[in-house]
Design an enzyme around this catalytic site. Structure first.
Site, PDB file in Angstrom:
ATOM      1  N   ASN A 158       0.461  -1.351   0.045  1.00 56.45           N
ATOM      2  CA  ASN A 158       0.041   0.005   0.091  1.00 56.45           C
ATOM      3  C   ASN A 158       0.760   1.250  -0.356  1.00 56.45           C
ATOM      4  O   ASN A 158       2.049   1.080  -0.148  1.00 56.45           O
ATOM      5  CB  ASN A 158      -1.125  -0.042   1.136  1.00 56.45           C
ATOM      6  CG  ASN A 158      -0.135   0.217   2.710  1.00 56.45           C
ATOM      7  OD1 ASN A 158       0.526   0.864   3.367  1.00 56.45           O
ATOM      8  ND2 ASN A 158      -0.505  -1.256   3.416  1.00 56.45           N
ATOM      9  N   LYS A 192       9.304 -16.732 -11.007  1.00 55.29           N
ATOM     10  CA  LYS A 192       8.862 -15.308 -11.892  1.00 55.29           C
ATOM     11  C   LYS A 192       7.350 -16.082 -12.337  1.00 55.29           C
ATOM     12  O   LYS A 192       8.279 -17.088 -13.269  1.00 55.29           O
ATOM     13  CB  LYS A 192       9.088 -14.174 -12.560  1.00 55.29           C
ATOM     14  CG  LYS A 192       8.993 -13.427 -12.909  1.00 55.29           C
ATOM     15  CD  LYS A 192       9.973 -12.232 -14.360  1.00 55.29           C
ATOM     16  CE  LYS A 192       8.564 -11.039 -14.298  1.00 55.29           C
ATOM     17  NZ  LYS A 192       9.350 -10.296 -15.396  1.00 55.29           N
TER      18      LYS A 192
END
Ligand code: CTP
Length: 432
Positions: free
Chosen positions: A228, A309
């Site tokens: 955030n 990934k």
């Protein structure tokens, strides 16, 4: 001399340093070379600054540079007694100052000050000062550890108009690594701002505060995460303000985007994920008189982050599945707390703040809750200022108007101290 009109502070008119008369006393330690930057920053923030150099400091830093940066004459030893001056210079300077910074404070200047030996311009000005003084020593680690210096520094701790700022550890100019390094310029500025806001109050002495700050990051794969916009600024300023008021502070923090020097002097416990934050808070909770849970903990995490990934095509599927809720760390702390411990929670809200905050306060069970908007640029995540509602015991609720985050930190500490005063301390604490 230019007229005493401050420049407009780069942080706006609400900057606590804007318009303040700040006297900067510089004594003889190599850290003196950092003071022109402090003087320049003070002037940019709208403070009115005057400087005094001790005879040893005159050899290390240029009086001409300081005069230019402060927009006022820089006073040196030979200025003290002049047939042109109607009043003694040291008295005039001491009476002019609203706040004083003595940095670096050398072993000699410390000794002169503590013993009342007024035989230089700098020492006699310090001794004549009734205004609050921020004292930031700097010296070689063996000198800092010497019994005479320890005794003088201890003596200073008891003076009500002095805010002592311990030197940190690091590489010293003598090539030793150890204690004695002057607090960084950024920290001097923060402590001066605190001095203006809260004076030399040491009401948290003997108390231990545990603070969490910043966001957490929940990895999705080695390249991506859920996080955030929290910078950690509110929590870090709370921690520093408490330390300046005498508290022993532990700071558990996620990845921060604050001035790194603001972390000096705090016991820092860096973490990345919510699970790491929970693990770090656990063992520290028992010894804390109070906890301020300012961290913006991520709400969800991957059940099992990918080791490799994810290719772009697989990302959409991955984002749709396999997430779990992060446990509420604050609720856990409230459940496990010792009876006397006081806990402050935060609420990040968008839209209407108060009603949502009331519901959150009831749900979390903490003693105090500060709720602020996060959908504006002048409050909440990353902003220099904040505003909101402080909710407390007995349905108390108080609006707090827009204010700098350090000023807000001091208000929240006072609110915590008020609740703490009603309870017995968890245990007598001393700095390790
Ligand atoms: N908090 C926590 N653990 C979480 C989430 C939040 O300890 N998993 C704490 C925060 O540190 C803060 C308080 O709970 O002190 C409120 O956080 P906030 O993000 O405002 O609320 P949430 O509990 O996440 O609820 P919502 O997202 O629904 O507003």
């Amino acid at each position: 001399m230019r007229s005493e009109t401050p420049v407009v502070s780069s942080l706006g008119p609400a900057d606590p340093l804007a318009g303040r008369r700040v006297l900067v006393l510089i004594s003889g330690s190599i850290a003196a070379v950092k003071l022109p930057l402090v003087v320049s920053a003070l002037v940019q923030r709208g403070a009115l600054v005057r400087c005094v150099l001790s005879p040893s400091a005159e050899r290390l830093v240029s009086a001409v540079a300081l005069a230019s940066l402060s927009r006022a004459p820089c006073h040196i030893e030979s200025d003290q007694w002049s047939h042109r001056a109607a009043r003694p210079l040291h008295i005039e300077l001491a009476e002019w100052a609203e706040v004083v910074l003595v940095a670096p404070l050398s072993a000699t200047s410390l000794a002169r000050w503590v013993q009342g030996l007024a035989d230089t311009l700098l020492a006699s000005t310090l001794i004549a000062c009734e205004a609050p003084v921020l004292a930031a020593p700097a010296m070689n680690s063996a000198m800092w550890a010497a019994p005479a210096v320890r005794r003088n520094w201890r003596e200073l701790q008891g003076w009500e108009h002095v805010l002592p700022l311990e030197p940190g550890s690091g590489l010293l100019a003598c090539d030793r690594v150890g204690d004695g390094r002057m607090a960084a310029p950024e920290l001097l500025l923060l402590a001066l701002e605190s001095l203006v806001l809260a004076g030399c109050r040491r009401d948290w002495r003997g108390r231990r505060l545990l603070v969490s700050a910043g966001p957490t990051r929940e990895p999705l794969d080695p390249a991506r995460c859920l996080t955030n916009f929290s910078s950690g600024r509110m929590g870090v300023l709370l921690a520093q303000a408490a330390r300046l008021r005498g508290a022993s502070v532990d700071l558990v923090h996620g990845p921060l985007t604050v001035v790194p020097e603001w972390l000096e002097g705090l016991r820092c416990h860096p973490v990345v994920t919510a699970a790491e934050m929970e693990a770090a808070l656990g063992p520290l909770q028992g010894g804390a008189d109070a906890i301020a849970m300012a961290a913006a903990v991520a709400d969800h995490r991957r059940r099992a982050p990918q080791a490799a990934k994810l290719p772009k095509q697989a990302l959409t599927d991955a984002l749709r599945s396999d997430w779990e809720a992060v446990p509420d760390l604050l609720a856990g702390l409230v459940q496990r707390r010792p009876p006397a411990q006081v806990i402050l929670g935060f609420a990040a809200q968008s839209g209407e703040v108060l009603e949502q905050a009331r519901a959150k306060f009831a749900r979390k069970g903490c003693d105090l809750l500060f709720a602020n908007p996060i959908d504006r640029t002048d409050a909440g995540f990353g902003a220099a200022s904040n505003e909101g509602w402080l909710l407390g015991p007995g349905e108390r609720q108080r609006p707090i108007g827009s204010t700098g985050k350090l000023a807000l930190a001091h208000e929240l500490l006072s609110a915590l101290a008020e609740v703490m005063a009603l309870r017995a301390p968890v245990q007598a604490t001393a700095d390790p």
